[in-house]
Design a protein around this motif. Sequence first.
Motif, PDB file in Angstrom:
ATOM      1  N   SER A  34       0.914  -1.094   0.058  1.00 43.55           N
ATOM      2  CA  SER A  34       0.014  -0.097  -0.040  1.00 43.55           C
ATOM      3  C   SER A  34       0.760   1.419   0.103  1.00 43.55           C
ATOM      4  O   SER A  34       0.578   2.231  -0.580  1.00 43.55           O
ATOM      5  N   MET A  35       1.964   1.236   1.005  1.00 42.42           N
ATOM      6  CA  MET A  35       2.864   2.406   0.899  1.00 42.42           C
ATOM      7  C   MET A  35       3.565   2.778  -0.206  1.00 42.42           C
ATOM      8  O   MET A  35       3.416   3.743  -0.953  1.00 42.42           O
ATOM      9  N   VAL A  36       3.940   1.704  -0.903  1.00 43.83           N
ATOM     10  CA  VAL A  36       4.955   1.912  -2.218  1.00 43.83           C
ATOM     11  C   VAL A  36       3.950   2.219  -3.385  1.00 43.83           C
ATOM     12  O   VAL A  36       4.168   3.075  -4.038  1.00 43.83           O
ATOM     13  N   LEU A  37       2.463   1.552  -3.339  1.00 40.45           N
ATOM     14  CA  LEU A  37       1.896   2.177  -4.484  1.00 40.45           C
ATOM     15  C   LEU A  37       1.165   3.550  -4.200  1.00 40.45           C
ATOM     16  O   LEU A  37       1.291   4.310  -5.221  1.00 40.45           O
ATOM     17  N   ALA A  38       1.075   3.975  -2.935  1.00 42.55           N
ATOM     18  CA  ALA A  38       0.793   5.443  -2.860  1.00 42.55           C
ATOM     19  C   ALA A  38       1.882   6.285  -3.018  1.00 42.55           C
ATOM     20  O   ALA A  38       1.502   7.289  -3.911  1.00 42.55           O
ATOM     21  N   LEU A  39       3.052   5.926  -2.763  1.00 41.02           N
ATOM     22  CA  LEU A  39       4.353   6.739  -3.366  1.00 41.02           C
ATOM     23  C   LEU A  39       4.273   6.794  -4.717  1.00 41.02           C
ATOM     24  O   LEU A  39       4.773   7.863  -5.140  1.00 41.02           O
ATOM     25  N   SER A  40       4.189   5.728  -5.477  1.00 44.29           N
ATOM     26  CA  SER A  40       4.651   5.527  -6.729  1.00 44.29           C
ATOM     27  C   SER A  40       3.484   6.663  -7.467  1.00 44.29           C
ATOM     28  O   SER A  40       3.848   6.957  -8.551  1.00 44.29           O
ATOM     29  N   LEU A  41       2.259   6.602  -6.832  1.00 44.18           N
ATOM     30  CA  LEU A  41       1.149   7.385  -7.652  1.00 44.18           C
ATOM     31  C   LEU A  41       1.353   8.862  -7.476  1.00 44.18           C
ATOM     32  O   LEU A  41       1.126   9.635  -8.284  1.00 44.18           O
ATOM     33  N   SER A  42       2.139   9.163  -6.057  1.00 46.76           N
ATOM     34  CA  SER A  42       2.147  10.750  -5.872  1.00 46.76           C
ATOM     35  C   SER A  42       3.392  11.187  -5.925  1.00 46.76           C
ATOM     36  O   SER A  42       3.337  12.484  -6.103  1.00 46.76           O
ATOM     37  N   LEU A  43       4.508  10.667  -5.988  1.00 46.11           N
ATOM     38  CA  LEU A  43       5.747  11.532  -5.917  1.00 46.11           C
ATOM     39  C   LEU A  43       6.082  12.185  -7.470  1.00 46.11           C
ATOM     40  O   LEU A  43       5.777  11.777  -8.616  1.00 46.11           O
ATOM     41  N   PHE A  44       6.287  13.181  -7.276  1.00 44.29           N
ATOM     42  CA  PHE A  44       6.665  14.180  -8.361  1.00 44.29           C
ATOM     43  C   PHE A  44       5.445  14.369  -9.428  1.00 44.29           C
ATOM     44  O   PHE A  44       5.584  14.436 -10.884  1.00 44.29           O
ATOM     45  N   SER A  45       4.169  14.245  -8.941  1.00 40.88           N
ATOM     46  CA  SER A  45       3.086  14.407  -9.701  1.00 40.88           C
ATOM     47  C   SER A  45       2.869  15.925  -9.870  1.00 40.88           C
ATOM     48  O   SER A  45       3.230  16.713  -9.085  1.00 40.88           O
ATOM     49  N   PRO A  46       2.141  16.249 -10.995  1.00 44.41           N
ATOM     50  CA  PRO A  46       2.159  17.789 -11.467  1.00 44.41           C
ATOM     51  C   PRO A  46       1.194  18.059 -10.528  1.00 44.41           C
ATOM     52  O   PRO A  46       0.258  17.690  -9.850  1.00 44.41           O
ATOM     53  N   ILE A  47       1.303  19.783 -10.209  1.00 42.42           N
ATOM     54  CA  ILE A  47       0.406  20.475  -9.358  1.00 42.42           C
ATOM     55  C   ILE A  47      -0.362  21.200 -10.296  1.00 42.42           C
ATOM     56  O   ILE A  47       0.143  22.099 -11.167  1.00 42.42           O
TER      57      ILE A  47
ATOM     58  N   LYS B 106       8.235  26.542 -12.624  1.00 44.18           N
ATOM     59  CA  LYS B 106       9.192  25.415 -13.403  1.00 44.18           C
ATOM     60  C   LYS B 106       9.894  24.296 -12.291  1.00 44.18           C
ATOM     61  O   LYS B 106       9.502  23.091 -12.637  1.00 44.18           O
ATOM     62  N   TYR B 107       9.845  24.633 -11.212  1.00 41.66           N
ATOM     63  CA  TYR B 107      10.573  23.669 -10.131  1.00 41.66           C
ATOM     64  C   TYR B 107       9.424  23.143  -8.981  1.00 41.66           C
ATOM     65  O   TYR B 107       9.916  22.396  -8.334  1.00 41.66           O
ATOM     66  N   LEU B 108       8.402  23.719  -9.097  1.00 43.26           N
ATOM     67  CA  LEU B 108       7.394  23.165  -7.995  1.00 43.26           C
ATOM     68  C   LEU B 108       7.212  21.757  -8.113  1.00 43.26           C
ATOM     69  O   LEU B 108       6.985  21.128  -8.989  1.00 43.26           O
ATOM     70  N   GLU B 109       7.522  21.104  -6.864  1.00 43.33           N
ATOM     71  CA  GLU B 109       7.287  19.791  -7.037  1.00 43.33           C
ATOM     72  C   GLU B 109       6.419  19.416  -5.581  1.00 43.33           C
ATOM     73  O   GLU B 109       6.478  19.938  -4.711  1.00 43.33           O
ATOM     74  N   LYS B 110       5.734  18.354  -5.857  1.00 46.89           N
ATOM     75  CA  LYS B 110       4.839  17.593  -4.814  1.00 46.89           C
ATOM     76  C   LYS B 110       5.253  16.109  -4.509  1.00 46.89           C
ATOM     77  O   LYS B 110       5.446  15.521  -5.337  1.00 46.89           O
ATOM     78  N   ASP B 111       5.616  16.022  -3.155  1.00 46.11           N
ATOM     79  CA  ASP B 111       5.902  14.720  -2.794  1.00 46.11           C
ATOM     80  C   ASP B 111       5.164  14.337  -1.428  1.00 46.11           C
ATOM     81  O   ASP B 111       4.971  14.844  -0.390  1.00 46.11           O
ATOM     82  N   ILE B 112       4.537  13.231  -1.541  1.00 43.71           N
ATOM     83  CA  ILE B 112       3.548  12.796  -0.889  1.00 43.71           C
ATOM     84  C   ILE B 112       4.143  11.443   0.070  1.00 43.71           C
ATOM     85  O   ILE B 112       4.610  10.636  -0.572  1.00 43.71           O
ATOM     86  N   ASN B 113       4.093  11.494   1.406  1.00 38.64           N
ATOM     87  CA  ASN B 113       4.599  10.430   1.962  1.00 38.64           C
ATOM     88  C   ASN B 113       3.384   9.875   2.992  1.00 38.64           C
ATOM     89  O   ASN B 113       2.964  10.401   3.746  1.00 38.64           O
ATOM     90  N   THR B 114       3.056   8.545   2.941  1.00 39.43           N
ATOM     91  CA  THR B 114       2.149   8.035   3.578  1.00 39.43           C
ATOM     92  C   THR B 114       2.672   6.578   4.401  1.00 39.43           C
ATOM     93  O   THR B 114       1.845   5.403   4.552  1.00 39.43           O
ATOM     94  N   ALA B 115       4.252   6.705   4.484  1.00 37.15           N
ATOM     95  CA  ALA B 115       4.524   5.631   5.254  1.00 37.15           C
ATOM     96  C   ALA B 115       3.918   5.110   6.451  1.00 37.15           C
ATOM     97  O   ALA B 115       3.704   6.113   7.183  1.00 37.15           O
TER      98      ALA B 115
END
Length: 418
Positions: free
Chosen positions: A9-22, A332-341
């Motif tokens: 679940s944690m890996v799936l969550a992070l893979s979907l959300s890391l660096f996704s556009p805002i 240009k550099y805005l980046e979203k990082d979600i951590n649900t560990a």
Amino acid sequence: MKKVTLLKSMVLALSLSLFSPIISVKADPITVPKIYAKSAVVIDMDTMEVILDLNSEDKMYPASTTKLMTAILLAENKSKEENLTYTKSAKDQPAYSLNASVKPINIGTTMTAGDVMKALLLYSANDSAYIIADNVATDSDSFIKMMNEKAEEFGMKNTNFITANGLHNENHYSTALDLAILGKRSYDNPWVRETLSIKEDSIQLPSNDKFLMENRNKYLGKNGNLGGKTGYTTEAGKCFVSIYERDGRKLVSVVLKSIFDGEDLAMFNDTEKIIDASYSAKKTILINKDDIVETLPIQYKSFGFFGPSKTIDVPLIVKEDIEYYENPINKKYLEKDINTAGLNPWKLNKNLSAGKLTLKEPLSSKKYVLYPSVSKSDLIKANLLIYIGTLICTILIITIIFFFKSKVKRNKNKKRYF
């Protein structure tokens, strides 16, 4: 089994959300006023947010704003009272040096580090930079290496120093963004800060003559200007790194390659314009309060530790407006990082954190708490039919077992009777 499920679940969550556009809501970006400078930037000293941006990543020649780095290394390695020796490489420096512009200085004579610092930052003496270089390091080449190492430590990613004073060299370059970092670091140093704030002062030359110097920052003390460092070469144009404070809020501004007008005020006026615009700048709402930031599919077992594997979509929201300064470099550099560990679906609660959202900008980052829009009760509702079916099956099994046990008991009683 539970640990494996949660890890998936944690890996799936992070893979979907890391660096996704805002996707930001529609709003007007920060407007850069009309200025002569070809590159400019303003940052907030406390938050390191970039407020205003004009080509701030373009490689430019920094001229004598370089001397801010030289000043920092002097402050970190010497005390004001120490004597520094006047060296050959210092004497070899051209115009705008104490030796060439004020009075010849003999190699081997000494000056206090405090006076050399004033000569460097107030008068912008080119030879003073090499007095520092040769006395702080074993030689000027070693000092240049120290400058570049310090730049890397500061996070100045697009800077390369070749000289200690900023005189022109094709490979001596920086950017407005990097010089804003340098301006902040300079002001953080007490000795450098104190010197930048001096309007005029005198130093004692090795000849025992007093030399009166006036700060080249013509706007020092005006409209919140706390200090700054000017620079100029033909190739670099007029440059200015400056620190302002208004209503308790400090900003660092940089203008590069401005023009040399008749009164030598263009770069100062450029600075005033971008500072005024930055103090009045409003942030854009990037994510509204209670908006869904991300929806994550989370796997779980229907009975917690066992049962059929199922997936529930967990919308994650923030309970505050998230804002930023909308300008080209931030976009240009805005980046979203979600951590649900460590997120446990069976502990979901709409009022408890389900993870962290980190928003990264060029020089800063900020964390926000994420809350789930579903709770444990929603999981129970989603599995209600399974629970009812399981309960019915359990009752039937118990009934059947009870029936057979009763039957066996009756048969035993009959045998005893006969």
